[in-house]
Scaffold this motif. Structure first.
Motif, short mmCIF file in Angstrom:
data_model
loop_
_atom_site.label_atom_id
_atom_site.label_comp_id
_atom_site.label_asym_id
_atom_site.label_seq_id
_atom_site.Cartn_x
_atom_site.Cartn_y
_atom_site.Cartn_z
N THR A 328 0.83 -1.21 0.00
CA THR A 328 0.00 0.00 0.00
C THR A 328 0.86 1.25 0.00
N ASP A 329 2.09 1.11 0.45
CA ASP A 329 3.00 2.27 0.52
C ASP A 329 4.35 1.89 -0.07
N ASN A 330 4.56 2.01 -1.42
CA ASN A 330 3.54 2.59 -2.27
C ASN A 330 3.55 1.88 -3.62
N ALA A 331 3.61 0.55 -3.58
CA ALA A 331 3.41 -0.18 -4.83
C ALA A 331 2.05 0.13 -5.42
N ALA A 332 1.06 0.37 -4.55
CA ALA A 332 -0.28 0.69 -5.03
C ALA A 332 -0.27 1.93 -5.92
N GLY A 333 0.33 3.01 -5.43
CA GLY A 333 0.40 4.23 -6.22
C GLY A 333 1.23 4.06 -7.48
N SER A 334 2.37 3.37 -7.35
CA SER A 334 3.22 3.15 -8.52
C SER A 334 2.51 2.32 -9.58
N ALA A 335 1.82 1.26 -9.14
CA ALA A 335 1.10 0.41 -10.09
C ALA A 335 -0.03 1.16 -10.77
N VAL A 336 -0.76 1.99 -10.02
CA VAL A 336 -1.84 2.79 -10.60
C VAL A 336 -1.29 3.72 -11.67
N MET A 488 -8.21 -0.37 -7.23
CA MET A 488 -7.04 -0.10 -8.06
C MET A 488 -7.43 0.16 -9.51
N LYS A 489 -8.38 -0.62 -10.03
CA LYS A 489 -8.85 -0.40 -11.39
C LYS A 489 -9.49 0.98 -11.54
N LYS A 490 -10.37 1.31 -10.58
CA LYS A 490 -11.01 2.62 -10.62
C LYS A 490 -9.97 3.74 -10.59
N ASN A 491 -8.99 3.59 -9.71
CA ASN A 491 -8.00 4.65 -9.55
C ASN A 491 -7.18 4.86 -10.82
N ALA A 492 -6.80 3.76 -11.47
CA ALA A 492 -6.04 3.89 -12.71
C ALA A 492 -6.85 4.58 -13.80
N VAL A 493 -8.14 4.26 -13.89
CA VAL A 493 -9.02 4.90 -14.87
C VAL A 493 -9.15 6.39 -14.59
N ILE A 494 -9.34 6.74 -13.33
CA ILE A 494 -9.50 8.16 -12.97
C ILE A 494 -8.22 8.93 -13.25
N VAL A 495 -7.08 8.38 -12.84
CA VAL A 495 -5.82 9.07 -13.09
C VAL A 495 -5.56 9.23 -14.58
N ALA A 496 -5.74 8.16 -15.34
CA ALA A 496 -5.54 8.24 -16.79
C ALA A 496 -6.44 9.30 -17.41
N SER A 497 -7.67 9.40 -16.92
CA SER A 497 -8.62 10.37 -17.47
C SER A 497 -8.22 11.80 -17.13
N PHE A 498 -7.79 12.04 -15.89
CA PHE A 498 -7.35 13.38 -15.51
C PHE A 498 -6.11 13.79 -16.32
N VAL A 499 -5.19 12.86 -16.50
CA VAL A 499 -4.00 13.15 -17.29
C VAL A 499 -4.39 13.44 -18.74
N TYR A 500 -5.30 12.64 -19.29
CA TYR A 500 -5.76 12.83 -20.66
C TYR A 500 -6.41 14.21 -20.85
N LEU A 501 -7.26 14.57 -19.90
CA LEU A 501 -7.94 15.86 -20.01
C LEU A 501 -6.96 17.01 -19.86
N ALA A 502 -5.99 16.87 -18.95
CA ALA A 502 -4.98 17.93 -18.77
C ALA A 502 -4.09 18.05 -20.00
N ALA A 503 -3.76 16.92 -20.61
CA ALA A 503 -2.88 16.94 -21.78
C ALA A 503 -3.55 17.56 -22.99
N ASN A 504 -4.88 17.47 -23.08
CA ASN A 504 -5.59 17.95 -24.27
C ASN A 504 -6.35 19.25 -24.06
N ARG A 505 -6.26 19.81 -22.87
CA ARG A 505 -6.92 21.08 -22.59
C ARG A 505 -6.27 22.20 -23.42
#
Length: 517
Positions: A328-336, A488-505
């Protein structure tokens, strides 16, 4: 499967309809089809648990400076290369100090009866030369002057430091979700007042000075080693550093952190006037040939000729403590973060800005890797002001995950009120995943602070605590089994989406209007 994807798309479209302009601002442009692709890839073909298993079961733990951490970093670089990322690499920073690892450890009570001890060596403590069997003595040294009463009495003995901790029953569940009421309360909190330094810093320095003086005394007296009571209970042992990584620092005596229950059993036996002997073997090794460490870095290059030199970053700290596998500290964050980047690559969605992942080492010792990276690439800030480098102006945002395996529920705005309407719109497609809260407050102690400290937009996500503080991070129970796959699946989707939106804004994310001194 078709009906599943169709219903998901309908729900997503309905949620996006809620992303209306806030306070007269222009509505955020959100690519509904792009987010649907991200969600489909991240939920249906996820690799996040496979990544987590490699980082924990195969390459955990990942103490900065250890050979295990270097092997883990090289594995990640190989995965990034396989996925087709641009220029995966280990970027050196330093110096960090000497590395350390434990290769073998065994501990047991020999008499008055024999039983194994749940215990772990403290990081950067010396080892033993084979098994060392000796009597145990309990001492109380609460000030430097207390050492005088033990002078000449400790040679060759295992020394217990202080009374056993109280072990209380757990009346509340250790794993928990954040309630809607708690989230609403977080969202309603006002901005924090600037803090004039770290609270309790003077007291902490006092503890450090006493520990150093006590260690020097034990070394001078020739003790066999030191036994410390571990924080935690139920066989959970929270173990961190008990020695110094500085190459010029004296070596500390062998130091072992013992579970509260076993420490208590030994102490109670001694209190009855019954001698106790323990046998401990610790093969601890130091590595001083290379005192530097590294960050893991790779990119997805931007496709827009006008914006591709601008940068959106995502990251997490890669290092851990040494007793569990750093799950949880912090393979979880790295994997996400790795999964989020894999998802973006797999979808083939265009990214106008360059997206860069960075996984940090040295976080557990004070955000060392991310601070070194920010200093090298973006600039520094001191009492004379901000000293920015050219990439400072081209930077858009940094997103961080470092609060365990729990589901993302929102974002800490880090005092940046200007991003609130943007993130509010970005969150709407994920309300069905439980993401609903923005708080102006900061959360401390992790790598987004390195970016925020030089005026760059750096954000940590709000997460459900699950078992993070009660028996996971920094403990021997921080293992793969603590990880929650659905979160973990939800978190990866949310992070990818925020990054995608920031990259294309069209514009970079707005920055704070003023840096707090």
């Amino acid at each position: 499967m078709l009906s599943y994807h169709f219903s998901r798309t309908i729900r997503l479209a309905a949620a996006l309809a809620l992303a209306a302009p806030v306070h007269g601002q222009q509505a955020e442009k959100i690519d509904t089809a792009g987010l649907a692709k991200i969600r489909d890839e991240g939920m249906q073909r996820s690799k996040v648990m496979e990544i987590t298993s490699y980082l924990t079961d195969v390459y955990g733990a990942r103490l900065t400076g250890s050979p295990q951490t270097k092997a883990a970093g090289e594995w990640v670089v190989s995965q990034l290369t396989t996925w087709g990322l641009s220029n995966p690499r280990l970027e050196t920073w330093g110096p960090f100090g000497r590395g350390w690892s434990n290769e073998k450890f065994a501990a047991r009570v020999v008499s008055p009866s024999s039983y194994p001890l749940i215990a772990y060596p403290g990081a950067w403590s010396t080892g033993t030369s084979g098994p060392v069997t000796a009597e145990v003595v309990l001492v109380h040294i609460d000030s430097v002057t207390d050492t005088t009463k033990y002078r000449g009495t400790l040679r060759g003995r295992w020394v217990m430091v202080g009374d056993p901790p109280a072990v209380n029953p757990h009346w509340e569940p250790q794993a928990r979700r954040t309630s809607d009421a708690q989230l609403d309360s977080m969202g309603a909190l006002p901005a924090e007042a600037p803090q004039g330094g770290r609270g309790g810093a003077g007291r902490f320095r006092g503890f450090q000075e006493l520990a150093r003086a006590r260690g020097e005394f034990f070394q001078h007296e020739g003790v066999a080693g030191v036994l410390q009571a571990g924080r935690g209970d139920g066989g959970t042992v929270f173990a961190q550093g008990t020695g110094s990584r500085a190459t010029d620092a004296p070596l500390s005596p062998p130091t072992v952190i013992v579970s509260a229950e076993h420490y208590g059993r030994i102490a109670r036996t001694l209190a009855k006037g019954i001698p106790v002997k323990v046998e401990i073997e610790a093969d601890n090794r130091f590595y001083g040939a290379d005192t530097n460490s590294f960050n893991i870095v790779a990119e997805l290059p931007g496709s827009d000729r006008r914006l591709r030199d601008e940068l959106v970053m995502l990251g997490a700290h890669f290092d851990s403590w040494h007793t569990g596998t750093g799950a949880t500290d912090n393979a979880a964050g790295s994997a996400v973060m790795l999964e989020a980047l894999r998802v973006l690559k797999a979808t083939g969605l265009p990214l106008r800005r360059t997206v860069r992942i960075a996984l940090w080492t040295g976080e557990e010792e004070g955000l060392l890797g991310s601070r070194a990276y920010v200093r090298e690439h973006f600039g520094t800030r001191d009492s004379t002001g901000l000293h920015a480098k050219p990439d400072h102006e081209r930077f858009s945002a940094y997103f961080n995950v470092d609060n365990g395996t729990g589901a993302i529920r929102g974002v800490y705005l880090q005092g940046n009120e200007r991003v609130r309407p943007i993130f509010r719109a970005w969150m709407e497609p994920f309300r069905d995943l439980g993401m609903r809260t923005l708080t102006i407050r900061n959360t401390g102690g992790t790598d987004h602070l390195s970016f925020d400290g030089v005026g760059l937009p750096g954000f940590q996500f709000i997460q459900d605590p699950i078992e993070y503080d009660t028996r996971a991070h920094h403990s021997n129970q921080d293992v793969y089994e603590r990880i929650q796959e659905s979160d973990m699946k939800k978190n990866a989707v949310i992070v990818a989406s925020f990054v995608y939106l920031a990259a294309n804004r069209d514009e970079k994310l707005p920055r704070k209007t003023q840096l707090v001194p």
